[in-house]
Design a protein around this motif. Structure first.
Motif, PDB file in Angstrom:
ATOM      1  N   ALA A   9       0.823  -1.211   0.000  1.00 33.29           N
ATOM      2  CA  ALA A   9       0.000   0.000   0.000  1.00 33.29           C
ATOM      3  C   ALA A   9       0.856   1.261   0.000  1.00 33.29           C
ATOM      4  CB  ALA A   9      -0.930   0.001   1.212  1.00 33.29           C
ATOM      5  N   LEU A  10       2.078   1.142   0.522  1.00 33.98           N
ATOM      6  CA  LEU A  10       2.974   2.299   0.616  1.00 33.98           C
ATOM      7  C   LEU A  10       4.078   2.281  -0.438  1.00 33.98           C
ATOM      8  CD1 LEU A  10       3.323   2.362   4.507  1.00 33.98           C
ATOM      9  CD2 LEU A  10       2.179   4.096   3.131  1.00 33.98           C
ATOM     10  N   LYS A  11       3.932   1.417  -1.434  1.00 38.58           N
ATOM     11  CA  LYS A  11       5.013   1.258  -2.423  1.00 38.58           C
ATOM     12  C   LYS A  11       5.271   2.534  -3.209  1.00 38.58           C
ATOM     13  CE  LYS A  11       2.133  -0.586  -6.181  1.00 38.58           C
ATOM     14  NZ  LYS A  11       1.957  -1.694  -7.124  1.00 38.58           N
ATOM     15  N   ASP A  12       4.248   3.385  -3.355  1.00 40.00           N
ATOM     16  CA  ASP A  12       4.428   4.648  -4.081  1.00 40.00           C
ATOM     17  C   ASP A  12       4.638   5.815  -3.126  1.00 40.00           C
ATOM     18  OD1 ASP A  12       4.043   3.358  -6.537  1.00 40.00           O
ATOM     19  OD2 ASP A  12       1.867   3.511  -6.346  1.00 40.00           O
ATOM     20  N   TRP A  13       5.173   5.511  -1.936  1.00 39.69           N
ATOM     21  CA  TRP A  13       5.373   6.550  -0.916  1.00 39.69           C
ATOM     22  C   TRP A  13       6.155   7.729  -1.468  1.00 39.69           C
ATOM     23  CZ3 TRP A  13       3.815   7.386   4.047  1.00 39.69           C
ATOM     24  CH2 TRP A  13       4.504   8.353   4.774  1.00 39.69           C
ATOM     25  N   ASN A  14       5.609   8.905  -1.253  1.00 44.03           N
ATOM     26  CA  ASN A  14       6.251  10.144  -1.673  1.00 44.03           C
ATOM     27  C   ASN A  14       6.846  10.819  -0.443  1.00 44.03           C
ATOM     28  OD1 ASN A  14       6.999  12.653  -2.552  1.00 44.03           O
ATOM     29  ND2 ASN A  14       4.978  13.248  -3.330  1.00 44.03           N
ATOM     30  N   PRO A  15       8.177  10.945  -0.356  1.00 45.26           N
ATOM     31  CA  PRO A  15       8.797  11.551   0.831  1.00 45.26           C
ATOM     32  C   PRO A  15       8.311  12.966   1.118  1.00 45.26           C
ATOM     33  CG  PRO A  15      10.454  10.503  -0.552  1.00 45.26           C
ATOM     34  CD  PRO A  15       9.177  10.522  -1.342  1.00 45.26           C
ATOM     35  N   GLU A  16       7.731  13.635   0.101  1.00 46.80           N
ATOM     36  CA  GLU A  16       7.235  14.994   0.305  1.00 46.80           C
ATOM     37  C   GLU A  16       5.866  14.999   0.981  1.00 46.80           C
ATOM     38  OE1 GLU A  16       9.042  17.723  -0.318  1.00 46.80           O
ATOM     39  OE2 GLU A  16      10.618  16.280  -0.775  1.00 46.80           O
ATOM     40  N   GLU A  17       5.187  13.833   1.001  1.00 44.75           N
ATOM     41  CA  GLU A  17       3.887  13.748   1.644  1.00 44.75           C
ATOM     42  C   GLU A  17       4.036  13.834   3.158  1.00 44.75           C
ATOM     43  OE1 GLU A  17       0.751  11.072  -0.880  1.00 44.75           O
ATOM     44  OE2 GLU A  17       2.258  10.006   0.268  1.00 44.75           O
ATOM     45  N   THR A  18       3.019  14.402   3.804  1.00 48.49           N
ATOM     46  CA  THR A  18       2.996  14.339   5.262  1.00 48.49           C
ATOM     47  C   THR A  18       2.635  12.917   5.667  1.00 48.49           C
ATOM     48  OG1 THR A  18       0.642  14.861   5.482  1.00 48.49           O
ATOM     49  CG2 THR A  18       2.176  16.721   5.376  1.00 48.49           C
ATOM     50  N   LEU A  19       2.878  12.602   6.910  1.00 46.94           N
ATOM     51  CA  LEU A  19       2.574  11.264   7.424  1.00 46.94           C
ATOM     52  C   LEU A  19       1.087  10.962   7.289  1.00 46.94           C
ATOM     53  CD1 LEU A  19       3.862   8.833   8.748  1.00 46.94           C
ATOM     54  CD2 LEU A  19       3.626   9.960  10.955  1.00 46.94           C
ATOM     55  N   GLU A  20       0.240  11.929   7.650  1.00 45.96           N
ATOM     56  CA  GLU A  20      -1.207  11.722   7.561  1.00 45.96           C
ATOM     57  C   GLU A  20      -1.643  11.456   6.121  1.00 45.96           C
ATOM     58  OE1 GLU A  20      -2.960  15.174   9.389  1.00 45.96           O
ATOM     59  OE2 GLU A  20      -3.474  14.025  11.179  1.00 45.96           O
ATOM     60  N   GLU A  21      -1.098  12.228   5.170  1.00 41.88           N
ATOM     61  CA  GLU A  21      -1.463  12.052   3.768  1.00 41.88           C
ATOM     62  C   GLU A  21      -1.055  10.669   3.275  1.00 41.88           C
ATOM     63  OE1 GLU A  21      -1.047  16.697   2.233  1.00 41.88           O
ATOM     64  OE2 GLU A  21       0.667  15.341   2.137  1.00 41.88           O
ATOM     65  N   GLY A  22       0.155  10.251   3.636  1.00 40.57           N
ATOM     66  CA  GLY A  22       0.633   8.942   3.201  1.00 40.57           C
ATOM     67  C   GLY A  22      -0.232   7.811   3.715  1.00 40.57           C
ATOM     68  N   ILE A  23      -0.626   7.895   4.990  1.00 39.62           N
ATOM     69  CA  ILE A  23      -1.458   6.837   5.578  1.00 39.62           C
ATOM     70  C   ILE A  23      -2.854   6.851   4.967  1.00 39.62           C
ATOM     71  CG2 ILE A  23      -2.582   6.085   7.713  1.00 39.62           C
ATOM     72  CD1 ILE A  23      -0.032   6.797   9.189  1.00 39.62           C
ATOM     73  N   ARG A  24      -3.399   8.039   4.732  1.00 39.99           N
ATOM     74  CA  ARG A  24      -4.716   8.107   4.094  1.00 39.99           C
ATOM     75  C   ARG A  24      -4.688   7.451   2.713  1.00 39.99           C
ATOM     76  NH1 ARG A  24      -4.943  13.651   5.019  1.00 39.99           N
ATOM     77  NH2 ARG A  24      -5.729  14.193   7.076  1.00 39.99           N
ATOM     78  N   HIS A  25      -3.660   7.751   1.926  1.00 40.71           N
ATOM     79  CA  HIS A  25      -3.540   7.153   0.595  1.00 40.71           C
ATOM     80  C   HIS A  25      -3.403   5.634   0.702  1.00 40.71           C
ATOM     81  CE1 HIS A  25      -1.913  11.207  -1.134  1.00 40.71           C
ATOM     82  NE2 HIS A  25      -3.187  11.236  -0.909  1.00 40.71           N
ATOM     83  N   ALA A  26      -2.626   5.173   1.675  1.00 38.06           N
ATOM     84  CA  ALA A  26      -2.453   3.732   1.855  1.00 38.06           C
ATOM     85  C   ALA A  26      -3.766   3.053   2.229  1.00 38.06           C
ATOM     86  CB  ALA A  26      -1.388   3.473   2.935  1.00 38.06           C
ATOM     87  N   LEU A  27      -4.535   3.675   3.119  1.00 32.74           N
ATOM     88  CA  LEU A  27      -5.819   3.092   3.533  1.00 32.74           C
ATOM     89  C   LEU A  27      -6.795   3.036   2.365  1.00 32.74           C
ATOM     90  CD1 LEU A  27      -6.225   4.703   7.067  1.00 32.74           C
ATOM     91  CD2 LEU A  27      -5.811   2.298   6.548  1.00 32.74           C
ATOM     92  N   ARG A  28      -6.732   4.047   1.491  1.00 28.39           N
ATOM     93  CA  ARG A  28      -7.612   4.013   0.318  1.00 28.39           C
ATOM     94  C   ARG A  28      -7.239   2.850  -0.587  1.00 28.39           C
ATOM     95  NH1 ARG A  28      -8.015   9.831   0.683  1.00 28.39           N
ATOM     96  NH2 ARG A  28      -6.084  10.166  -0.463  1.00 28.39           N
ATOM     97  N   ARG A  29      -5.937   2.590  -0.745  1.00 29.40           N
ATOM     98  CA  ARG A  29      -5.509   1.453  -1.573  1.00 29.40           C
ATOM     99  C   ARG A  29      -5.930   0.124  -0.945  1.00 29.40           C
ATOM    100  NH1 ARG A  29      -0.369   4.293  -1.396  1.00 29.40           N
ATOM    101  NH2 ARG A  29      -0.227   5.717  -3.160  1.00 29.40           N
ATOM    102  N   LEU A  30      -5.831   0.050   0.361  1.00 28.89           N
ATOM    103  CA  LEU A  30      -6.166  -1.199   1.061  1.00 28.89           C
ATOM    104  C   LEU A  30      -7.665  -1.489   1.048  1.00 28.89           C
ATOM    105  CD1 LEU A  30      -3.711  -0.811   4.052  1.00 28.89           C
ATOM    106  CD2 LEU A  30      -3.679  -2.670   2.382  1.00 28.89           C
ATOM    107  N   SER A  31      -8.465  -0.416   0.943  1.00 30.10           N
ATOM    108  CA  SER A  31      -9.918  -0.623   0.929  1.00 30.10           C
ATOM    109  C   SER A  31     -10.420  -0.937  -0.474  1.00 30.10           C
ATOM    110  CB  SER A  31     -10.629   0.602   1.480  1.00 30.10           C
ATOM    111  OG  SER A  31     -10.401   1.733   0.669  1.00 30.10           O
TER     112      SER A  31
END
Length: 197
Positions: A175-197
């Motif tokens: 879910a975090l494979k496309d992690w963008n280091p410029e993203e905030t932690l909250e944004e990254g987790i939200r994007h990951a949860l959307r992929r997981l759902s």
């Protein structure tokens, strides 16, 4: 005011947790940084801040006393409420917040959702003396995050947060494979949860 609660964590999600003490379940909002330390079924001493408003009574929980102290300071800044203070501590570590205040670095603070350049400057102006009184000293500028996103601190915290929510490590990493280091932690987790759902 409730300073801390000792008990068993019975529930976790992306926004907070429930800790049971003597048959009473307390719902706490918590930062992503704190949430990465908690696991369902284990006992903790969780430091808390109770915020009372005309239409709401909320409890905020912290894994470490130091994070609680910085939350209280941020919450005293004009135009910074508890939700924005928690957002800052979800995006940045306590050390990063303190470093930004002492080094007059509004750019780092403004990485947090809801914190613009003016608000970041106000935080520094109102808190620099209080932070120094707590014994913090001016420290060198933070080293830039490594180019490899897999080595960034936020990435590791995000992995731990997803594991605590019950996802397998391979699911979290995918879910975090496309992690963008410029993203905030909250944004990254939200994007990951959307992929997981």
């Amino acid at each position: 005011m409730i300073s801390y609660i000792k008990g068993e964590v019975t529930y976790l999600d992306e926004e907070g947790l429930v800790i049971e003490n003597n048959g009473v379940g307390y719902q706490l909002a918590a930062s992503v940084q704190s949430m990465s330390h908690f696991r369902v079924g284990e006992r903790y001493k969780i430091y808390t801040v109770q915020v009372v408003r005309e239409d709401d009574i909320s409890l905020y929980g912290f894994y470490e006393e130091e994070e609680r102290v910085i939350f209280l300071l941020l919450n005293r800044v004009s135009a910074i409420g508890p939700k924005v203070a928690l957002s800052i501590l979800s995006t940045l570590t306590v050390d990063a917040v303190v470093g930004a205040i002492l080094n007059n670095d509004p750019k780092t603070l403004s990485r947090s959702p809801g914190v613009g350049a003016k608000t970041a400057s106000r935080i520094i102006l109102e808190l620099v003396d209080r932070v120094k009184k707590l014994g913090y000293q001016v420290r060198p500028e933070e080293i830039q995050p490594p180019a490899d996103p897999m080595k960034s601190q936020n990435y590791q915290v995000a992995i731990e947060a997803l594991l605590n929510l019950g996802y397998a490590r391979n699911e979290a990493e995918h879910a975090l494979k496309d992690w963008n280091p410029e993203e905030t932690l909250e944004e990254g987790i939200r994007h990951a949860l959307r992929r997981l759902s």
